[in-house]
Design a protein around this motif. Structure first.
Motif, mmCIF file in Angstrom:
data_model
loop_
_atom_site.group_PDB
_atom_site.id
_atom_site.type_symbol
_atom_site.label_atom_id
_atom_site.label_comp_id
_atom_site.label_asym_id
_atom_site.label_seq_id
_atom_site.Cartn_x
_atom_site.Cartn_y
_atom_site.Cartn_z
ATOM 1 N N VAL A 146 0.911 -1.127 -0.081
ATOM 2 C CA VAL A 146 -0.167 0.182 0.091
ATOM 3 C C VAL A 146 0.994 1.186 -0.011
ATOM 4 O O VAL A 146 0.531 2.117 -0.682
ATOM 5 N N ALA A 147 2.056 1.415 0.742
ATOM 6 C CA ALA A 147 2.747 2.532 0.824
ATOM 7 C C ALA A 147 3.402 2.675 -0.698
ATOM 8 O O ALA A 147 3.475 3.788 -0.974
ATOM 9 N N GLY A 148 3.888 1.624 -1.005
ATOM 10 C CA GLY A 148 4.463 1.608 -2.382
ATOM 11 C C GLY A 148 3.601 2.300 -3.717
ATOM 12 O O GLY A 148 4.005 3.135 -4.291
ATOM 13 N N LEU A 149 2.247 1.757 -3.492
ATOM 14 C CA LEU A 149 1.443 2.399 -4.324
ATOM 15 C C LEU A 149 0.980 3.827 -4.102
ATOM 16 O O LEU A 149 0.888 4.575 -5.206
ATOM 17 N N GLY A 150 0.921 4.196 -2.939
ATOM 18 C CA GLY A 150 0.931 5.870 -2.786
ATOM 19 C C GLY A 150 1.956 6.579 -3.441
ATOM 20 O O GLY A 150 1.693 7.661 -3.834
ATOM 21 N N GLU A 151 3.303 5.941 -3.467
ATOM 22 C CA GLU A 151 4.207 6.789 -4.185
ATOM 23 C C GLU A 151 4.109 6.730 -5.549
ATOM 24 O O GLU A 151 4.361 7.660 -6.446
ATOM 25 N N LYS A 152 3.548 5.693 -6.312
ATOM 26 C CA LYS A 152 3.602 5.566 -7.529
ATOM 27 C C LYS A 152 2.236 6.126 -8.214
ATOM 28 O O LYS A 152 2.403 6.504 -9.589
ATOM 29 N N LEU A 153 1.076 6.417 -7.499
ATOM 30 C CA LEU A 153 -0.032 6.647 -8.061
ATOM 31 C C LEU A 153 -0.199 8.330 -7.574
ATOM 32 O O LEU A 153 0.256 8.713 -6.659
ATOM 33 N N THR A 154 -1.093 8.912 -8.231
ATOM 34 C CA THR A 154 -1.115 10.385 -7.901
ATOM 35 C C THR A 154 -2.403 10.807 -7.092
ATOM 36 O O THR A 154 -2.592 11.782 -6.684
ATOM 37 N N ILE A 155 -2.969 9.472 -6.350
ATOM 38 C CA ILE A 155 -4.096 9.794 -5.409
ATOM 39 C C ILE A 155 -3.757 9.061 -4.175
ATOM 40 O O ILE A 155 -2.715 8.166 -4.267
ATOM 41 N N LYS A 156 -4.315 9.578 -3.043
ATOM 42 C CA LYS A 156 -4.064 8.814 -1.912
ATOM 43 C C LYS A 156 -4.665 7.421 -1.931
ATOM 44 O O LYS A 156 -5.700 7.174 -2.547
ATOM 45 N N VAL A 157 -3.914 6.525 -1.253
ATOM 46 C CA VAL A 157 -4.046 5.290 -1.201
ATOM 47 C C VAL A 157 -4.069 4.769 0.222
ATOM 48 O O VAL A 157 -3.233 5.042 1.075
ATOM 49 N N GLU A 158 -5.014 3.843 0.634
ATOM 50 C CA GLU A 158 -5.039 3.347 1.913
ATOM 51 C C GLU A 158 -5.630 2.051 2.007
ATOM 52 O O GLU A 158 -6.554 1.611 0.896
#
Length: 483
Positions: A246-258
């Motif tokens: 999840v943390a890695g996705l938050g860095e790759k995508l332009t939107i908030k991830v949780e």
């Protein structure tokens, strides 16, 4: 008997996940899963038998059944319709789908959801599946007393489940993207702040596939398919294997991830009895969404509406009406018999009284029969008056006027005016009627005499007057006045 519980079934080729769902409390009462992968027999009949046995063992009582089909059992298409009204869309959906996919749709069942298009009309998410397969599934479920109200795509049921648990970002304008991943299935759902569905997607997963890379690739593609221009606030992810970074996705995508705690939202985890069920949380969530069909904003995409409309509720109503009609008929017959018996008893009592009165009347009236065309009370009352008149001397014992009574009345009248009128009586005849012959000193006195006679309750029936030897002679016939 109607219960507050619905049965939700998530059905795939070789397994099924079943949930008993309380509609009022919006909570899971129990859940279990069955599989025929490792059994000697397989097929829809075996699956339906296992589901029926599992429900019976747990003593579940429910009012309706709803089924969610696994995404491997249907196809999804994007179709544009010129209409907005659901009835108009349903009337033209086959033509629009056939034109969009360039294939014959005669042998498939169609279900759809619709969202308003920016340029007018509606953007449809159309699901198609084989009628033959649906017919087999429906037949075996009905043979086990599991006639489903709806048969929907699993992604639509999952969307309803997410919406009913209100897990979108509260108070923020825009939409949220949900990614829900099981061991071999993946789902993307976009919900707006009003809980309406903007987009839904399904795809198959390999057990060794990198889910983080999959979401990194598919999330932007899903967002690009949103035709309404909504702003997406964040991506919420649930992974049954907990393998997504999840943390890695938050860095790759332009939107908030949780992360999304799907098990906590439905309380399914506390109801599981098999350690393998913890891997099927997504399947149970889909079954919950199926059971809640018709209770949330997410419209049902029901294959049965196109293939074989559900008649269970109608049949139950018809059966209830028939039972009610029978009960009302029985009630009316019982009431009718009750009043009929009362009438018969009353008539019997009246007949006994009538016979008793007839005998007593005959005894009193010297063997005369009781009259039928007039009231016996009137006859008896008249007889009583006659007896009283007899006792008073006004009538004879036979009921006719007595001579003595007539003479008494006549003499009373004479005594009252004899001296005043110089009355002389020549003869009094009593043969049948009383006839009096006599004279007075003048015609005036004769008239006074007549007045006294009438005053004495006698009527002058006939009279003859003449003057002779200076006196006014008269001959009269009298009778007692009526009454």
């Amino acid at each position: 008997m109607e219960f507050q519980n619905n049965l939700g079934i998530y059905l795939s080729k070789n397994s099924a996940s079943v949930v008993c769902f309380d509609l009022h409390q919006k909570s899971v009462l129990g859940c279990f899963s069955v599989s025929c992968e490792n059994t000697e027999q397989s097929g829809w009949q075996v699956m339906a038998n296992l589901i029926s046995i599992g429900c019976a063992e747990r003593g579940w009582e429910f009012s309706e059944v709803a089924v969610a089909l696994d995404c491997a059992m249907f196809m999804q298409h994007s179709v544009h319709s010129e209409f907005v009204e659901p009835k108009q869309i349903a009337a033209t959906i086959r033509f629009d789908t056939e034109e969009a996919i360039a294939a014959d749709v005669a042998d498939v069942a169609i279900a759809f959801t619709a969202t308003p298009a920016i340029g007018g009309g509606s953007e449809l998410t159309v699901f198609t599946t084989e009628k033959k397969m649906l017919s087999e599934i429906l037949s075996v479920l009905q043979s086990n007393n599991l006639d489903p109200v709806s048969i929907e795509p699993d992604v639509n049921c999952l969307t309803r489940f997410i919406s009913q648990n209100n897990v979108t970002t509260a108070g923020e304008q825009g939409a949220d993207l949900f990614a829900v991943l099981s061991n071999n299935r993946g789902y993307f759902v976009v919900l707006s702040d009003s809980q309406s569905c903007l987009k839904m997607r399904t795809f198959l997963l390999g057990r060794t596939q990198n889910k983080t890379e999959l979401i990194t690739r598919e999330a932007p593609l899903t967002l690009a398919l949103i035709s309404s221009g909504e702003t997406v606030n964040e991506l919420k992810i649930f992974d049954s294997a907990d393998s997504v970074d999840v943390a890695g996705l938050g860095e790759k995508l332009t939107i908030k991830v949780e992360a999304l705690d799907l098990a906590w939202t439905t309380q399914i985890e506390s109801q599981t009895t098999d350690e393998n069920d913890s891997e099927n949380l997504v399947a149970f969530a889909i079954a919950c969404g199926a059971a809640a069909s018709g209770t949330q904003k997410i419209t049902a995409a029901n294959f049965r509406d196109d293939f074989s409309p559900y008649q269970g509720r109608k049949l139950r109503i018809e059966k209830a009406i028939k039972i009610l009609s029978v009960l009302v008929t029985v009630f009316v017959l019982v009431i009718g018999m009750y009043f009929q018996m009362r009438l018969i008893m009353r008539n019997r009592y009246a007949d006994r009284l009538h016979n008793k009165l007839a005998k007593q009347y005959s005894d009193v009236m010297f063997t005369k029969k009781m009259p039928t065309n007039t009231s016996p009370a009137k006859k008896l009352s008249g007889e009583l008056r006659r007896i009283r008149d007899v006792k008073s001397g006004q009538l004879s014992i036979t009921g006719k006027e007595s001579v003595s009574a007539k003479l008494i009345l006549l003499l009373d009248a004479f005594n009252g005016c004899a001296s005043k009128t110089d009355l002389q009586i020549n003869t009094i005849g009593i043969a049948g009627k009383i006839t009096v012959a006599g004279s007075t000193s003048s015609r005036k006195n004769t008239l006074k005499l007549f007045k006294a006679i009438k005053k004495g309750k006698l009527d002058i029936l006939q009279q003859r007057l003449d003057e002779k030897a200076g006196r006014d002679n008269f001959t009269i016939t009298v009778a007692p006045q009526n009454g």
